[in-house]
Design a protein around this motif. Structure first.
Motif, PDB file in Angstrom:
ATOM      1  N   LYS A   1      41.890  -7.023   9.996  1.00  0.00           N
ATOM      2  CA  LYS A   1      40.745  -6.180   9.637  1.00  0.00           C
ATOM      3  C   LYS A   1      41.248  -5.033   8.760  1.00  0.00           C
ATOM      4  O   LYS A   1      42.064  -4.227   9.205  1.00  0.00           O
TER       5      LYS A   1
ATOM      6  N   LYS B   1      43.647  -9.441   4.454  1.00  0.00           N
ATOM      7  CA  LYS B   1      42.328  -9.964   4.830  1.00  0.00           C
ATOM      8  C   LYS B   1      42.395 -11.472   4.991  1.00  0.00           C
ATOM      9  O   LYS B   1      41.829 -12.040   5.931  1.00  0.00           O
ATOM     10  N   ARG B   2      43.093 -12.142   4.043  1.00  0.00           N
ATOM     11  CA  ARG B   2      43.238 -13.600   4.115  1.00  0.00           C
ATOM     12  C   ARG B   2      43.953 -14.008   5.391  1.00  0.00           C
ATOM     13  O   ARG B   2      43.715 -15.067   5.956  1.00  0.00           O
ATOM     14  N   GLU B   3      44.835 -13.148   5.873  1.00  0.00           N
ATOM     15  CA  GLU B   3      45.569 -13.440   7.117  1.00  0.00           C
ATOM     16  C   GLU B   3      44.720 -13.123   8.353  1.00  0.00           C
ATOM     17  O   GLU B   3      45.205 -13.174   9.485  1.00  0.00           O
ATOM     18  N   GLY B   4      43.462 -12.713   8.106  1.00  0.00           N
ATOM     19  CA  GLY B   4      42.548 -12.480   9.219  1.00  0.00           C
ATOM     20  C   GLY B   4      42.639 -11.068   9.791  1.00  0.00           C
ATOM     21  O   GLY B   4      42.044 -10.767  10.832  1.00  0.00           O
TER      22      GLY B   4
END
Ligand code: PLP
Length: 276
Positions: free
Chosen positions: A31, A26-29
């Motif tokens: 989904k 999630k932190r890496e964007g």
């Protein structure tokens, strides 16, 4: 190698590993929908948050009694009487850092090395590792989809030996959703009494039942069976308080005081603010 055999023997929590992986993604964007840790899809209720803030403002931020404050034990006694139809005294209750610590304390209190613990599978990941930590032996019993993942008394009896100490029953069940009914529980209790086996009943999902399913506490079936049951529950799932770390157990005084000794020398009290 300096790591103990006991620790070498234990696997990391797969649920926590996958949860950490999902957070990283999630932190890496990316989904991500995580099916790992059982997080409710609602927020902690406002009145609970307000009580905690008021506890901080009143300075309720010190050590408490190691096994939990008396007011919370009394509230648990009331809850068990009202919702679960089982009567306990405060001395038969322990408050811990989540249901997970209650389970750990209970397994360590009841099991000697080599004792066998009956464990219906599929099951939540920590039971097996906690049993191994106690140097006891998990005896898996397969449950089948055709039987809606419920254990029958016959399946239990088949696995009982002279070393059987404990059965772990999780109803409502994670991950299968199985909810045991009165008749099914009664048959299992007859075996527990016949063979003198304890039962840890993990009822953490009691409020998350659907359709016509009704949760029933095995300890409510008779006074005799109550002496063999350690009921485990907590606020994580019912009140979306997974991070607050409050769980509780109810059981025979001798078992609960054993559990308290372990807690005294490991974590001391659960979070003071969350107990308010
Ligand atoms: C079946 C089961 N028991 C116990 C727990 C632990 O709950 P707690 O947050 O109270 O430690 C979980 C958490 O996912 C669970 O799924």
């Amino acid at each position: 190698m300096t790591i103990s055999e006991r620790v070498k023997n234990i696997n990391p929590s797969q649920t926590l590993t996958i949860t950490a992986q999902a957070l990283k993604m999630k932190r890496e964007g990316k989904k991500v929908i995580s099916f790992a840790a059982g997080e409710p899809n609602f927020d902690t209720p406002e009145n609970i948050k307000k009580e905690a803030i008021s506890a901080i403002n009143q300075g309720f931020t010190r050590y408490t009694a190691s096994s939990g404050i008396i007011e919370l034990k009394e509230a648990v006694v009331e809850k068990l009487k009202k919702d679960n139809k089982v009567e306990y005294k405060p001395s038969e209750i322990i408050i811990s850092n989540g249901a997970k610590q209650c389970l750990f304390n209970a397994i360590l209190t009841l099991c000697n090395p080599g004792d066998e613990v009956l464990l219906p599978i599929p099951c939540w990941v920590s039971y097996t590792e906690q049993i191994k930590f106690a140097q006891a032996v998990p005896i898996f019993i397969n449950t089948r989809q055709e039987e809606v993942f419920k254990l029958s008394a016959a399946q239990v009896e088949e696995k009982i030996t002279s070393r059987t100490k404990l059965l772990i029953l999780n109803s409502p069940n994670n991950p299968t959703g199985a909810v045991y009914e009165e008749e099914e529980l009664k048959k299992i209790t007859q075996l527990l009494l016949k063979y003198n086996i304890y039962c840890i009943c993990d009822e953490i999902y009691e409020k998350l039942v659907y359709d016509n399913a009704k949760h029933l506490s095995i300890a409510s079936l008779s006074d005799e069976i109550k002496e063999k049951i350690i009921t485990i529950n907590g606020v994580s799932k019912s009140y979306a308080m997974t991070g607050w770390r409050i769980g509780y157990a109810a059981g025979p005084e001798e078992v609960v005081s054993g559990m308290s000794k372990i807690q005294d020398h490991s974590t001391s009290n659960p979070n003071s603010i969350a107990q308010k």
